[in-house]
Write an enzyme that holds these catalytic residues in place. Structure first.
Site, PDB file in Angstrom:
ATOM      1  CB  CYS A 173      21.248 -25.535  37.078  1.00  0.00           C
ATOM      2  SG  CYS A 173      22.617 -26.685  37.324  1.00  0.00           S
ATOM      3  CB  CYS A 229      20.479 -29.085  38.933  1.00  0.00           C
ATOM      4  SG  CYS A 229      21.538 -28.289  40.164  1.00  0.00           S
TER       5      CYS A 229
END
Length: 403
Positions: free
Chosen positions: A39, A36
């Protein structure tokens, strides 16, 4: 930045978290996933906050790797932040929002007072600057607004960038697109571009489409209101959904919408509250039945040597995946037109825990060909992106069939 990063602690087990919670400081937890991109951007902000706010403990938890804690706190998306004081949850934050994270973290450090001072603004600016310095500018394709757009399009099968929300469109064109999708029974993610000027401008460049709304299916731009209206009238829009998502497109989109929260990537649908164990108690301890290790291994071998050469151990089913990682692998296999069997590890805690030991692979999903482990979501996704997935799996299946 290395010294700053050292201030952020990684949680490898529920016990690690319990130690931190008994340390006396408020705790800020970041639930993340390796694939991700948002993130990674928020990690930069978190590291800066750890340096600027020494009165709190900042920690990272890989959502799929430490799923006992993920389930305990009912986390279903990444990035996701939990704010704890005295072991109790006092606040939550979904998605990549540096200013909001900074304000909430500062409030946590101050004992609950909302952060509105100039020092808070300075911290927010510093954190935002750190994100930009990490290569997150729009147009890089890997971060910034383009990264956010790609993240949204990869997380939900149907996305509408619009004025307002699906419940309350703020312009007639957006309302007509919402109406068209509702008539077809298609669930979708709506993104209000009126609430995010950077996204509003960045998407025009990303899509090379100057107006709103914009409808995307499986990451591809369909068009605006006029195109959607025309396709609805001719039946082409429904045909498009069937082609892109399969004949059960209503079920597929409904499952995606139910399992995903705004601004986050699905991790796993949380169990009922009664099923959540006490803090620090492994889920396996509360649900696994007594069964010998040898018996579990034999069951696993039987599954791997069953009628399906390609076997996926996942959360949920191919029709209704229960986590974003499993859904990505299913989509990758289906895109390569690969037939495969599946096993829902959420329905059998003994197999769920036993397979981790059997494969020496700690997370799910796990993909096998003729009993040989291929890997998890990250490996499958990378192979798919490199054009190697279909050929590799077919070659493995053929090689293992040859005496």
């Amino acid at each position: 930045m290395a010294a700053v990063d050292a201030l952020v602690k990684d949680v490898a087990s529920p016990q690690d978290l319990q130690v931190a919670l008994t340390g006396g400081k408020p705790v800020l937890l970041h639930f993340w996933a390796s694939w991700c991109e948002p993130c990674k951007q928020m990690d930069v902000v978190l590291a800066q906050l750890a340096a600027d706010l020494p009165d709190i403990t900042c920690m990272r938890i890989e959502a799929e790797a430490v799923d006992d804690v993920t389930i305990q706190y009912s986390v279903t998306t990444v990035p996701y932040f939990i704010f704890l004081r005295g072991g109790e949850v006092v606040d939550r934050l979904e998605g990549a929002d540096p200013p909001a994270l900074t304000a909430k973290a500062t409030a946590l450090a101050r004992g609950g007072v909302v952060a509105t001072s100039s020092s808070s603004v300075a911290t927010s600016a510093k954190a935002a600057g750190a994100v930009a310095g990490s290569g997150g500018a729009a147009g890089t394709g890997g971060g910034g607004v383009f990264g956010r757009i790609k993240y949204l399009l990869s997380t939900w099968p149907v996305v509408v960038f619009m004025k307002g929300s699906s419940e309350a469109p703020r312009c007639g064109f957006s309302g007509r697109v919402v109406e068209a999708l509702n008539k077809l029974g298609v669930a979708f993610k709506s993104v209000d571009i009126l609430q995010d000027e950077e996204l509003r401008q960045g998407l025009k460049e990303y899509s090379n489409w100057p107006t709103y709304p914009q409808l995307y299916v499986k990451g591809e731009l369909v068009g605006g209101c006029d195109i959607v209206t025309e396709m609805t009238g001719t039946g082409e829009l429904e045909a498009l959904f069937r082609d892109k998502l399969g004949p059960e497109y209503k079920t597929v989109t409904a499952a995606a919408a139910a399992g995903a929260a705004p601004a986050g990537a699905a991790v796993e649908a949380a169990p009922p509250a009664a099923a959540v164990p006490a803090a620090g108690t492994p889920i396996a301890a509360s649900t696994a039945t007594a069964e010998s290790a040898e018996s579990v291994r034999e069951r696993i071998k039987a599954l791997l040597n069953g009628p399906h050469p390609v076997m996926l151990f996942m959360k949920g089913t191919p029709e209704v995946p229960r986590c974003g990682f499993s859904r990505r692998v299913v989509e990758a296999l289906q895109a390569e037109d690969l037939e495969f069997g599946s096993f829902d590890i959420l329905q059998d805690e003994v197999i769920r825990q036993g397979l981790k030991e059997y494969s020496n692979w700690p997370t799910y999903p796990q993909l096998y060909v003729r009993g040989e482990l291929v890997g998890g979501c990250d490996i499958v996704t990378e192979m798919r992106a490199n054009g190697e997935l279909g050929s590799t799996i077919r070659e493995m299946a053929h090689r293992m069939d040859v005496p």
